[in-house]
Write a protein that holds these residues in place. Sequence first.
Motif, PDB file in Angstrom:
ATOM      1  N   GLN A 126     -10.238   1.023 -14.443  1.00  0.00           N
ATOM      2  CA  GLN A 126     -10.700  -0.009 -13.513  1.00  0.00           C
ATOM      3  C   GLN A 126     -12.206  -0.222 -13.669  1.00  0.00           C
ATOM      4  OE1 GLN A 126      -8.371  -1.234 -10.722  1.00  0.00           O
ATOM      5  NE2 GLN A 126      -6.973  -0.443 -12.237  1.00  0.00           N
TER       6      GLN A 126
ATOM      7  N   MET B 213      -9.185   5.854  -4.411  1.00  0.00           N
ATOM      8  CA  MET B 213      -8.350   6.172  -3.244  1.00  0.00           C
ATOM      9  C   MET B 213      -6.893   5.948  -3.676  1.00  0.00           C
ATOM     10  SD  MET B 213     -10.757   4.616  -0.222  1.00  0.00           S
ATOM     11  CE  MET B 213      -9.630   5.007   1.111  1.00  0.00           C
TER      12      MET B 213
ATOM     13  N   LYS C 260      -1.668 -13.763  17.364  1.00  0.00           N
ATOM     14  CA  LYS C 260      -1.285 -12.696  16.442  1.00  0.00           C
ATOM     15  C   LYS C 260      -0.011 -12.014  16.933  1.00  0.00           C
ATOM     16  CE  LYS C 260      -3.318  -8.720  14.156  1.00  0.00           C
ATOM     17  NZ  LYS C 260      -4.434  -7.777  14.147  1.00  0.00           N
TER      18      LYS C 260
ATOM     19  N   GLU D  44      -6.665  10.278   3.322  1.00  0.00           N
ATOM     20  CA  GLU D  44      -7.604   9.877   2.264  1.00  0.00           C
ATOM     21  C   GLU D  44      -8.593   8.843   2.809  1.00  0.00           C
ATOM     22  OE1 GLU D  44      -6.575   8.827  -2.227  1.00  0.00           O
ATOM     23  OE2 GLU D  44      -6.169   7.157  -0.880  1.00  0.00           O
ATOM     24  N   GLU D  45      -8.079   7.925   3.585  1.00  0.00           N
ATOM     25  CA  GLU D  45      -8.917   6.858   4.144  1.00  0.00           C
ATOM     26  C   GLU D  45      -9.995   7.458   5.061  1.00  0.00           C
ATOM     27  OE1 GLU D  45      -6.524   3.562   5.385  1.00  0.00           O
ATOM     28  OE2 GLU D  45      -8.232   2.594   6.329  1.00  0.00           O
TER      29      GLU D  45
ATOM     30  N   LEU E  96       3.720   9.420   2.075  1.00  0.00           N
ATOM     31  CA  LEU E  96       2.663   8.706   1.343  1.00  0.00           C
ATOM     32  C   LEU E  96       1.693   8.039   2.319  1.00  0.00           C
ATOM     33  CD1 LEU E  96       1.412   7.727  -1.318  1.00  0.00           C
ATOM     34  CD2 LEU E  96       3.033   5.836  -1.341  1.00  0.00           C
ATOM     35  N   GLU E  97       2.227   7.477   3.390  1.00  0.00           N
ATOM     36  CA  GLU E  97       1.359   6.844   4.400  1.00  0.00           C
ATOM     37  C   GLU E  97       0.447   7.888   5.052  1.00  0.00           C
ATOM     38  OE1 GLU E  97       3.907   2.954   5.931  1.00  0.00           O
ATOM     39  OE2 GLU E  97       4.463   4.945   6.650  1.00  0.00           O
TER      40      GLU E  97
ATOM     41  N   LYS F 127       2.770  -5.752  16.199  1.00  0.00           N
ATOM     42  CA  LYS F 127       3.693  -5.076  15.275  1.00  0.00           C
ATOM     43  C   LYS F 127       4.241  -3.798  15.885  1.00  0.00           C
ATOM     44  CE  LYS F 127       2.509  -7.203  11.106  1.00  0.00           C
ATOM     45  NZ  LYS F 127       1.316  -7.434  10.355  1.00  0.00           N
TER      46      LYS F 127
ATOM     47  N   TYR G 128      -3.931   7.437  -3.152  1.00  0.00           N
ATOM     48  CA  TYR G 128      -2.760   7.391  -2.251  1.00  0.00           C
ATOM     49  C   TYR G 128      -2.656   6.011  -1.606  1.00  0.00           C
ATOM     50  CZ  TYR G 128      -2.311  12.449  -2.685  1.00  0.00           C
ATOM     51  OH  TYR G 128      -2.136  13.708  -3.171  1.00  0.00           O
ATOM     52  N   ASN G 129      -3.825   5.520  -1.168  1.00  0.00           N
ATOM     53  CA  ASN G 129      -3.830   4.188  -0.566  1.00  0.00           C
ATOM     54  C   ASN G 129      -3.434   3.128  -1.590  1.00  0.00           C
ATOM     55  OD1 ASN G 129      -4.923   3.932   2.382  1.00  0.00           O
ATOM     56  ND2 ASN G 129      -5.996   5.651   1.447  1.00  0.00           N
TER      57      ASN G 129
ATOM     58  N   ASN H 119      -0.609  10.717   3.656  1.00  0.00           N
ATOM     59  CA  ASN H 119      -1.635  11.056   2.663  1.00  0.00           C
ATOM     60  C   ASN H 119      -2.698   9.969   2.580  1.00  0.00           C
ATOM     61  OD1 ASN H 119      -0.519  13.479   1.902  1.00  0.00           O
ATOM     62  ND2 ASN H 119       0.703  12.606   0.248  1.00  0.00           N
ATOM     63  N   ALA H 120      -2.228   8.729   2.626  1.00  0.00           N
ATOM     64  CA  ALA H 120      -3.155   7.592   2.519  1.00  0.00           C
ATOM     65  C   ALA H 120      -4.113   7.570   3.709  1.00  0.00           C
ATOM     66  CB  ALA H 120      -2.368   6.288   2.435  1.00  0.00           C
ATOM     67  N   LEU H 121      -3.582   7.865   4.877  1.00  0.00           N
ATOM     68  CA  LEU H 121      -4.400   7.865   6.083  1.00  0.00           C
ATOM     69  C   LEU H 121      -5.472   8.955   6.017  1.00  0.00           C
ATOM     70  CD1 LEU H 121      -4.214   6.105   8.653  1.00  0.00           C
ATOM     71  CD2 LEU H 121      -3.089   8.024   9.774  1.00  0.00           C
TER      72      LEU H 121
ATOM     73  N   MET I 212     -12.546   9.214   2.754  1.00  0.00           N
ATOM     74  CA  MET I 212     -13.318   8.501   1.734  1.00  0.00           C
ATOM     75  C   MET I 212     -13.937   7.168   2.145  1.00  0.00           C
ATOM     76  SD  MET I 212     -11.012   9.378  -1.573  1.00  0.00           S
ATOM     77  CE  MET I 212     -12.184   8.839  -2.819  1.00  0.00           C
ATOM     78  N   LEU I 213     -13.287   6.482   3.056  1.00  0.00           N
ATOM     79  CA  LEU I 213     -13.712   5.097   3.315  1.00  0.00           C
ATOM     80  C   LEU I 213     -15.130   5.001   3.885  1.00  0.00           C
ATOM     81  CD1 LEU I 213     -12.306   2.509   2.656  1.00  0.00           C
ATOM     82  CD2 LEU I 213     -11.525   2.342   5.001  1.00  0.00           C
TER      83      LEU I 213
ATOM     84  N   LEU J  72     -18.023   4.812   1.404  1.00  0.00           N
ATOM     85  CA  LEU J  72     -18.222   3.638   0.545  1.00  0.00           C
ATOM     86  C   LEU J  72     -19.375   2.793   1.068  1.00  0.00           C
ATOM     87  CD1 LEU J  72     -14.633   2.312  -0.150  1.00  0.00           C
ATOM     88  CD2 LEU J  72     -16.098   3.604  -1.667  1.00  0.00           C
TER      89      LEU J  72
END
Lengths: 370, 294
Positions: free
Chosen positions: A222, B189, A116, A134-135, A127-128, A119, B191-192, A130-132, A138-139, A142
Amino acid sequence: MDRRLFLNLLGKGVLASSALGIFPSLVWGKTSFDYALEGQNLIQSGNYDGALKVLKEAVRLDPQSDWTFGLLGRAYRGLGRKAEAVDAFRQAVRLNPEDVYSRMMIEIMTQKPIPKLKKVKKPLTPLERNALEEEKRMLSRLQSDEGLEYQVKRVVIDAGHGGFDSGAVGLNGLKEKDVNLDLAKKLHQRLQSGGEVKAFLTRTEDYYVPLSDRTVIANQYQADLFISIHINANKNREAHGSETYFCAEKASSKEAARVAALENAVLKYDKPFKKRPGYIDIEEILFQFERKLYWSESGKFAGGFQDRFKQGLPLKSRGVHSANFYVLRTAKMPSILLETGFISNSNEESMLKQPAFREKIVDAIMRGLA
Amino acid sequence: MRNKTGVRSQKSGVRKKYIIFAVLLFFFSGGAALAVDVNDLIFQGADFHYKGKLDEAIGKFQAAVRIDSGNEYAHNQLGILYAKKERFGDAFQEFSRVVQIDRRNTFALLWLGILHLRQNDLNNAFEKFQEIVKIDPDNADAYYYLGAIYNFRHNQAKAIEYLKKARDADSGEADTHYRLGKAFHNVDMVYNALLEYDRALELKPSYTAAINEAGWIYYNQGSYEEAIGEWKKTLRINPGDGDAIFNLAKAYNDLAWKALAAGNRKEAVTYWKKTLGVNPSNKAAKYNLEKYGK
């Protein structure tokens, strides 16, 4: 300035600028091309370390050169650094999809596992970030199930017809569009209050929604399941009972084809996929697979649904049928069309008028969805 | 998609000399102990393949495997070529042969999975992809297909899990970001989802499906103009994109109703005209224009 002098100066200027164009390194130092050329020579002489050094410089100066990335891949490969080599070859292919050598190298080297690539971490964009967040939030909530069972968490409920399109009208004036809307709203409320499934409506009032918009709404949210509620009608006033339809290229019977023709009335935008000879589009295989899967899933679901739906309802079950319904065809999820009785049958029309009977239908749909 | 499965970009490269040099360099510098004539055949086959001369390429690779029946690359190439010629049974045999030679040849296993998918054999496809990740826990392609299968089953938690692995193993595929975006989108989700759609578009600016989906996120958040901007962007790339046409028509219809409810009949009429501009057969817009447009 006279004409002769002007031409003389112009000539000298052109000469000077041509020299700069041909040998820019004489004046400005080495270009990316110079470094890449040097890298190629070093690769040929087996000096991969040296090649890597100059090729990195070439890439820094011109990150859009597929040729340089191809050379970089070869230098890495020469050093046995497979992951970096594949990464460089991939970059070359991204820049130039026609770079056949890089493609071949990727294919050969990735036939079997390669290490591998580590990186480089970059600072996060807003945005990254915010996404983090959110993750994190919320994740973990699930629920994940291991099996391949189809999961329904969102349902779009479509009340057929509406507005100027009243649908079928009963002998005593009951309009299909009104019953459909009432049933859809009741079902929506019931699903929402259950809390396990999110429900959305294609229309909330008495207005016309084009067929195309209805599945667009299902795609907008969706949805995992699309259910279109209708009331049947027939010239034969004796016809009665409930039935469930799902989408298929060919109708399962003449009657199914008639019902589909009744519901279909829009321009078709679908364009058949034109296969190029000697070309396999994997995404197209996946797309075709997905579509067939949704249709077969719809068939399976419709069967189970109708079995559960008919229990406890004073309506004859007319079973499950398939036909090419436009409203179902463009849905990107399993979808069914439910005919909850015949408005053309005076007995069923009078039942459909009663709020208590409508509640029973909603109970039956809930049972069918369970 | 997926350059690494060897099915895209079949146009021939022009720089033949460059290729010859590179291929010879590969075989000789790699210390391959194979007969030169096999290498010649393989190179000629690859060259024909990339030029789209499939029959000639098949002939070369067939000759190569007659000399060296254990050559995995040649068998894999034959498999792809047969698949392109729609000889799927033969393709299946070639990839199966490679797996018999070496069970760790993940490329052949991947293709066996794809061919199972083509046959709508979900369970066997799933098994093949799982076999790959056991052999190679960094195989982005296998994770991608596993994630896509969970996507198809609308099991978004699992789809996210596998597609994230695909993304982290190799973020260079626009399709991976798109499907991961869809999985995030399905569980709100946003933003993601937006981030993954953005990443898909960075890699492939013409990825209209990602643009269309991003449009819905903006739309559902109430950013109508931004959503409309996204779908218009799609139409600039592909004027016949059915999804963008229908999305725009629906958005304009909604905005017309909104304007009418707010007492702004003129604005409502403008939106219905716009609806017909993108979707001339839209019955609702036609009817409402007739009713309110006078």
